[in-house]
Design an enzyme around this catalytic site. Structure first.
Site, PDB file in Angstrom:
ATOM      1  N   SER A   1       0.815  -1.221   0.000  1.00 48.62           N
ATOM      2  CA  SER A   1       0.000   0.000   0.000  1.00 48.62           C
ATOM      3  C   SER A   1       0.847   1.268   0.000  1.00 48.62           C
ATOM      4  CB  SER A   1      -0.939  -0.002   1.204  1.00 48.62           C
ATOM      5  OG  SER A   1      -1.811  -1.111   1.163  1.00 48.62           O
TER       6      SER A   1
ATOM      7  N   HIS B   1       0.772   4.437   4.419  1.00 42.39           N
ATOM      8  CA  HIS B   1       0.107   5.101   3.304  1.00 42.39           C
ATOM      9  C   HIS B   1       0.615   6.533   3.118  1.00 42.39           C
ATOM     10  CE1 HIS B   1      -3.623   2.225   3.467  1.00 42.39           C
ATOM     11  NE2 HIS B   1      -2.472   1.596   3.361  1.00 42.39           N
TER      12      HIS B   1
END
Length: 298
Positions: free
Chosen positions: A200, A246
């Protein structure tokens, strides 16, 4: 005085060296041979024959096709790096399904006691975890297989376009450093025993890069903004998601993309090489500082 009745001397008329039957008074400016209109080729000064033009073309340096950001244009439209990254993630996921030990040995972990009683983590000298974690995905729990499915879909959806405009090595460097940026931010601000897996961070780096490069070349960025906003909402509203990974990936990806996209053409090569090296050096320093804080004896 007597008149000279002898015949005047014969004079030869020049002819084209390729067409002996054609009279001409024009010479090639390179080889100085006579050439007829059919054999003439315009040159910077005067005319050249077809052979001299062909020889000059063979010796001329041929330009290398480049993308709008200065990357060498790929000879194939196949996104080799994108498909390789997807293949690596899928292979690692299959390895995870075969043995949970793969996750324990390669996931991102600051410093913690493992189930076997051993202390492990980046602070214990296992720096490879900062990289290997981006090829792992959650195999069970609240997300299960949807974790790898979404990340691989995102990589397949936007990876080829970025790889084409950036070139293979720039794209690969951006992906890896974005994933590393996510790991480093988790290492810096997360709890030492907090673990994480997933691509991610790298995917968010691609999101950021897609936006920056899209703005630079005038492409529509509305869809990527929508996708990014939705994912940020999920990141901060769903428990169990590493927001550090992230955000760290997003920031690094956007910064590198800006360096790639806005580098002045005269210094483009220097900046395209220097920006990733500076980013890697900065992330390395942050890791070293955090490691000393967690494990001064290392």
């Amino acid at each position: 005085m007597t008149a000279d009745h002898s015949s005047p001397p014969e004079t030869s008329v020049p002819t084209c060296y390729r067409h002996p039957g054609r009279e001409t008074y024009v010479r090639c400016t390179r080889c100085d041979r006579y050439i007829c209109p059919e054999c003439m080729r315009d040159a910077a000064v005067g005319h050249q024959c077809v052979e001299c033009v062909a020889e000059g073309n063979r010796g001329a340096r041929r330009g290398v096709p480049r993308t709008v950001l200065g990357a060498r244009a790929a000879t194939s439209t196949t996104p080799v790096v994108t498909y390789t990254l997807i293949g690596a993630c899928v292979a690692m996921y299959l390895a995870e399904l075969a043995s949970a030990r793969v996750v324990w040995d390669l996931m991102m972990l600051g410093r913690a006691v493992m189930p076997d009683g051993q202390v492990a983590g980046v602070a214990e000298g296992e720096w490879y975890r900062l990289f290997t974690t981006m090829f792992l995905h959650q195999r069970d729990g609240s997300f299960g297989i949807t974790h790898i499915l979404f990340n691989m879909w995102a990589l397949w959806a936007i990876g080829p376009a970025l790889e084409q405009v950036l070139g293979r090595w720039r794209f690969l460097v951006l992906y890896v450093l974005s994933g590393l940026g996510g790991s480093v931010l988790l290492y810096l601000v997360g709890a030492p025993n907090e673990s994480a897996v997933g691509a991610s961070g790298a995917i968010f780096g691609l999101f950021g890069a897609f936006f920056v490069i899209g703005r630079r070349i005038g492409a529509p960025v509305g869809p990527i903004v929508f996708l990014l906003v939705i994912n940020l909402v999920i990141t901060f509203s769903v428990k169990g998601i590493s927001w550090e990974g992230h955000i760290g990936g997003l920031v690094v990806g956007a910064i590198l993309a800006a360096a790639y996209a806005y580098a002045p053409e005269a210094r483009r090569r220097l900046i395209h090489i220097g920006a990733p090296l500076v980013t890697l050096a900065l992330l390395t320093v942050l890791v070293v500082v955090r490691t000393i804080d967690l494990n001064p004896s290392l």
